[in-house]
Design an enzyme around this catalytic site. Structure first.
Site, PDB file in Angstrom:
ATOM      1  N   HIS C  99      24.359 -17.587  27.775  1.00 13.70           N
ATOM      2  CA  HIS C  99      23.258 -16.628  28.323  1.00 13.70           C
ATOM      3  C   HIS C  99      24.025 -15.703  29.073  1.00 13.70           C
ATOM      4  O   HIS C  99      25.062 -16.251  29.970  1.00 13.70           O
ATOM      5  CB  HIS C  99      21.732 -17.560  28.838  1.00 13.70           C
ATOM      6  CG  HIS C  99      21.544 -18.638  29.102  1.00 13.70           C
ATOM      7  ND1 HIS C  99      21.863 -18.928  28.578  1.00 13.70           N
ATOM      8  CD2 HIS C  99      20.403 -18.381  28.017  1.00 13.70           C
ATOM      9  CE1 HIS C  99      20.845 -20.238  28.096  1.00 13.70           C
ATOM     10  NE2 HIS C  99      20.247 -19.972  28.072  1.00 13.70           N
ATOM     11  N   ASP C 102      23.729 -16.387  32.923  1.00 13.80           N
ATOM     12  CA  ASP C 102      24.808 -17.261  33.527  1.00 13.80           C
ATOM     13  C   ASP C 102      26.581 -16.574  33.856  1.00 13.80           C
ATOM     14  O   ASP C 102      26.511 -17.826  34.291  1.00 13.80           O
ATOM     15  CB  ASP C 102      24.970 -18.386  32.243  1.00 13.80           C
ATOM     16  CG  ASP C 102      24.400 -18.752  31.079  1.00 13.80           C
ATOM     17  OD1 ASP C 102      23.155 -18.932  31.457  1.00 13.80           O
ATOM     18  OD2 ASP C 102      24.823 -19.585  30.162  1.00 13.80           O
TER      19      ASP C 102
END
Lengths: 435, 435, 435, 435
Positions: C99, C102
């Site tokens: 993501h 992240d």
């Protein structure tokens, strides 16, 4: 010989490579595992009810199975017994289990029902003379007849309580007479459909009294077997009093029966109660009430009792590991409380179900035994709790320290515990390596 | 006064027809119900944690609430206390509840944490001099800090057990000092994540010893309140030892604590354990361990603890009916273990949640009281069990008849019980008529 | 090299008999299975988020993991990337997934966030020059930040929709630039918490429009990968619009996107939606929208997303069998959307989790391949439907017969179908024999 | 007149204060609500099957009800019809519903079954001349007989498909002839027990073809009613294709039937699928396929279809609110797909169940209507989405902006959306205020 299993050979062990669908690949009765024969570890039992009486109905459809012995007469009951023992022999199983009302039709009175039961017991006894199959347990069906719709021991009507007592006495007598190794009570209607019409305390007291009488009677007749309760959270009722192992334990303690009664744990019932099966086994063992198991599987996506034959080896292995750790079965055993799917119409299906179930369990046993032998799993657990062997820790656990003494020590010594890894993934890999 | 609730008036009873969103429609503290003030029946408590500490996070997202008192300092703790008591006064609630770690930040050592706790306790005490709000219960948070990740009393590391003992002692002291009417233990980490690394028996013994120390300490310091365990089946762990009321009862019996400890039952925890809330209340009452409740609601389609404010009157009414039947609360009360949805960002939302919860309970109480007064529901139950008053039935229940005596009587008298209607729909209508 | 994995060797295949915990027992990347390398079948990916960002929190407790790279700076983001690629290399995995949030901290504005993302993309790109690990998919986190608390594409506030569009565009750009083989959308907040404040139709239209823009943009930039939706029924919201495969299919049809978008199916999400994982795979395949999978396992007794590493070989084997039958992965792969238990604190645990998961899948693949090769399972299915090859049956299915023509034929010919066994137990044994 | 309801008076509206158990307290057929008679809003129907055919069995016990008309003859079928219409008249319900096989016994051939059905249809027709009760819908039972054990339209055997076609044609004819306002298909066996023996794609195509034929036949005979599918996730099968509203929608789209077929939504089926009932209603409305409802309630703690009479007013009110918002029923209605508990043996219980259900719905309707009239709930929703009326927002939704245009605007304008409260608790209070 009846013709029911015509064309199906006796099932023999042929090893994992066999492609014969009518052979065991893993169940090898005489193979020694941890110094004991596989058969003596697993103590397989066939459930009379599911295998020979269930017609294939479900809440939305009727009978699918057509069996030559279906019909409510003693003649049909004898034919059913013939077929049952033929299957026991084909499979080579050491045990079977039955409810009184599977075996024979209900009579016009309890006395007549009891005579029917006695008659089939004599048929069973004769067959057992030439069969290796013995009786793991008997039990009374106190849930199918409409008289029990509001409970047996816990019925608001004391006459139903009395009737149930009469039925159980007869069934205990027959179980004793046939050398049954246990006697089981499943309280399928001992619960409620709505709290609105229920006196919970009264019903629990009724159930406590009923069970006490069963225990007293067992001693009176010298029945050497174990009295077992089978927990289930619900279905058919909304709530059943024997919800799960922990609940049964509390009930036994409340009525002083915890040294007299153990549990018969069913996989599917554990799942419906929100537990893993191995949890229920390990908990019963920790509480000292582990007795026997009803092996099956429950569909994880269905909210009711599906009673399927087990087929997931890793799950079965873990449960058997906890049973081995508990010392294995004594009077208990592994009853296949499993039924064919209602589309599995053929005699061969009945055999396939049992072969699959037995092979799954045998494979699970080998893995569990390897876990026991390697010992690294239980070593890891022991190491995790090793701190409790230290004198101060042991003193806390033995009750030699008070809350305020411990609190003072924590402040005095500035105790500040450091977390350590629980190593779950490592241990899961360890288990998988043994499968 | 802080500015947090600026513009929100004190909440008063205005009756069902009011369209003022900042008024009670049903909760009328002084209204007499069954001869007792509504406030004294319901004994509402605000949960410090959910109302003032929860940041609005969930497993997939972080903080949504922005509160002026968020921050890990004692100054912020005092500001939080200011706001809390302002809300207690706005709502006119008679009680509040707190965890030690809601109230103050954790210190560098247990000693420092305990000093922080003592300091806020003095703040609370001063505020309670001028507020009507008293302490329903205190409790120690033994689950949020990483040291407790593998349990507090049931940790494999005895130092964690000791640390928890130190924390509980301090929290009991403070609860006693503030006149708390109960002391609660919720074992959020007393369970396991995987059986593979767990010694179940060892952990149960640890937990039994810990609770025994708590009870001993209560007596030593003369704490007049009740020790309460709060059952929950799981979450955050896979399995928690205090699964439900029945499980806690068995645990208390096993360690001889059934006369010393009662249960604090939470709606959502009952639902997660597969029970209706009224079941848990009625069972605790039947077992003699009913203490207090955590009122909230759990979304019926979500598999985790949703801790919403109650709003379904019929459900609440039924639970309150069983509480009234159990004699109502003594030291216990009705704590709103309920939190705002994480999108409910405003100060007003906090008030709306409590108004809605309190009105729902008040309305439920009125219905429950009417059920009690009319008495037709409990008459119907009594009538259903009336047969047990007959001499022969009473003798069976008292243990004056054996299994074989009863069995013989059934055959002799040809007993053949006739089912009677359980009248569930009629009774449901009866209940609905009172709502 | 960072020191994080110090002492942990590169993981190599050593075969089933190895007792080395840091070795593959079953995953042998180059082994040919059905003519293709195991690595090319399984297309394993590590999830950046779970492995490197999750702090070990749960709804009742905070961070348990202490990682040197935790902290919201770009420096920490680069350290995290270093460790991540070290682990990819240790494991020898061919793919990873991430993501946007992240990988890098959120900036003060979307523009700054996008610059951060671009910066780390360049770091990834450099690392990928010397690593074998490629990007399976990228995705934008549209659920953690409080701005998304009421949805991203489906937010009542069009500015949030716009913001999400900006974030997705940047993430698609980066995914394209890194050679990502797919782009995934998981709508964790695209649903509702309460219907009371929700305009269902409006939100579905918003979601349809958003996805259409994503598809249009994909074509515009020439991204050759697949757009994937990841179904999940609920959590964090009460209800999510992408409930399961069937629901997503209906949504795609409604907005004309069924040829443009496929599904990324997660084991745990299937279970939470009431399905077996293999059901979701087989259904997606039947509907022509099978894309990729998020492999993990969900605790069967927990009602929330547990995201554990897979370890049950029979279950994984069955899912892989249906994937093989669907032709295997094309752009898709097998992403371990699995996280350590929060007590698994050590670097080694991260490795054990992946080894266990990869070995479980490898073993499952071998069994699935054997099922394919023997072919008896699919032969049995084909035989069951063989009647539909008959001319009259084929005509019915092709739409060449009307209801009344068929009805007339049944009466005329006196058709009376005879049930045949579904042979479930036989087929289950067949599967178990290949494991 | 039969004697079955002897002593039970015709049920009349007596108002909330009545203590007469045989009276409506809330259902007042002629009362105007939002300008329409209550009867015309609610369009109550009695389910022939549950009320007159179900014997009280469950998976663990047999028949509990003893009805004079039980028996598989046409004479009994006529007696049953007599009693049924007597109950319709006692209750004053405007509609009933039936399955073909409730009404008459199955014949030796389909032709004979069809003649039986035709015969009872004539009986019904005569009764309807003097009764106010009309036919809401008819349906064919394609799930109870063993021929359908592996599905009807989706059976692997095309002869079963054909047989089902014959049965449905006859039932549609009769429904048309009796002026039925809808025709319903519930695919209780259209699913699978195990994927292992199932060709999912083939079965979906079979089902699509079958439904297409039904629609074509409807047009051919000029049946003016609506064709309805009733979603259910599972039970009796492990998985049913018509899982829920979203799944049915996708299926209809796939076979081009979304403008021809609507859904009949059942409360209990919604719950078993993991949804609230109001969700399913609101979703069907949003998708344009809302048709009719099967009103009942499902025990929230039981994992199977409990089919109880509704009694929770707040829940029913919310569902009726979404039905009113959808414009109310057109051809659809509110069928009580609810059965007595199996202990509710008496004729009076049948009446109590319906009175309770009808009063609950009437009370729910009044609350729903007040919510509609006050309008504050829908105003709050409209306000929440008001931003979408702004030109730029409307342009995004209409497809006049691309992903990159929106992304550029966000960066250019520095858009940073601020969360606003979702006000769930406030809205819940608003709803409760109307109850």
């Amino acid at each position: 010989m009846t013709a029911f299993f015509d064309g199906i050979p006796a099932i023999r062990y042929e090893g994992p490579e066999s492609e014969n669908p009518f052979a065991y690949r893993w169940y090898d009765a005489d193979r020694l595992v941890l110094g004991k024969r596989m058969e003596d570890h697993l103590r397989f039992a066939v459930a009379y009810w599911h295998s020979f009486c269930w017609p294939g109905g479900d809440p939305f459809g009727g009978q699918t199975f057509e069996r030559p012995w279906f019909g409510e007469t003693m003649e049909m009951a004898r034919l059913k017994a013939d077929v049952a023992f033929e299957m026991f022999d084909l499979l080579g199983v050491p045990f079977f289990c039955f409810h009184d009302r599977d075996a024979v039709p209900e009579g016009a009175t309890l006395a007549e029902s009891n005579r029917n039961l006695q008659e089939i017991a004599e048929v069973f006894a004769r067959k057992m003379e030439t069969s290796k199959t013995r009786l793991l347990w008997g039990t009374a069906n106190l849930f199918s007849h409409r008289r029990y719709m509001a409970g047996a021991a816990t019925n608001p009507d004391p006459d139903v309580f009395a009737y149930a007592a009469g039925q159980v006495k007869a069934c205990m007598d027959v179980t004793h007479q046939l050398g049954g190794q246990n006697y089981v009570l499943w309280g399928g209607r001992e619960g409620y459909e709505t709290l609105l019409n229920t006196d919970l305390k009264h019903e629990l007291d009724q159930m406590g009294r009923f069970l006490s009488m069963v225990v007293e009677y067992k001693h009176k007749i010298g029945f050497p077997g174990t009295i077992l309760i089978e927990p289930k959270p619900q279905e058919p009722t909304k709530h059943q009093y024997d919800y799960d192992v922990a609940t049964v334990y509390g009930f036994l303690k409340a009525y002083g029966l915890e040294n007299e009664v153990k549990v018969n744990i069913e996989v599917g019932h554990a799942v419906l109660a929100g537990h893993s099966f191995e949890h229920e086994v390990a908990l019963a063992s920790a509480l000292g009430i582990f007795g026997s198991i009803d092996m099956n599987r429950n569909d994880y996506q269905s909210g009711w009792d599906t009673d399927q034959f087990p087929m997931n080896v890793p799950e079965v292995a873990l449960a058997l590991y906890y049973i081995l750790k508990a010392g294995g079965f004594t009077t208990g055993g592994l009853n296949f409380d499993a039924k064919l799917r209602r589309q599995s119409l053929d005699a061969a299906d009945l055999i396939h179900g049992h072969i699959g179930g037995m092979d799954t369990c045998a494979r699970g046993l080998l893995a569990a035994a390897e876990l026991m032998e390697k010992g690294d799993l239980s070593d890891a657990v022991a190491k995790r709790y090793a701190g409790w062997q230290e004198p101060e820790a042991a003193a806390m656990l033995k009750g030699e320290r008070t809350l305020e003494e411990i609190a003072a020590r924590v402040e005095r010594e500035g105790i500040d515990p450091r977390p350590v890894s629980g190593r779950q993934e490592y241990l899961e890999n360890l288990v998988n390596r043994r499968l």
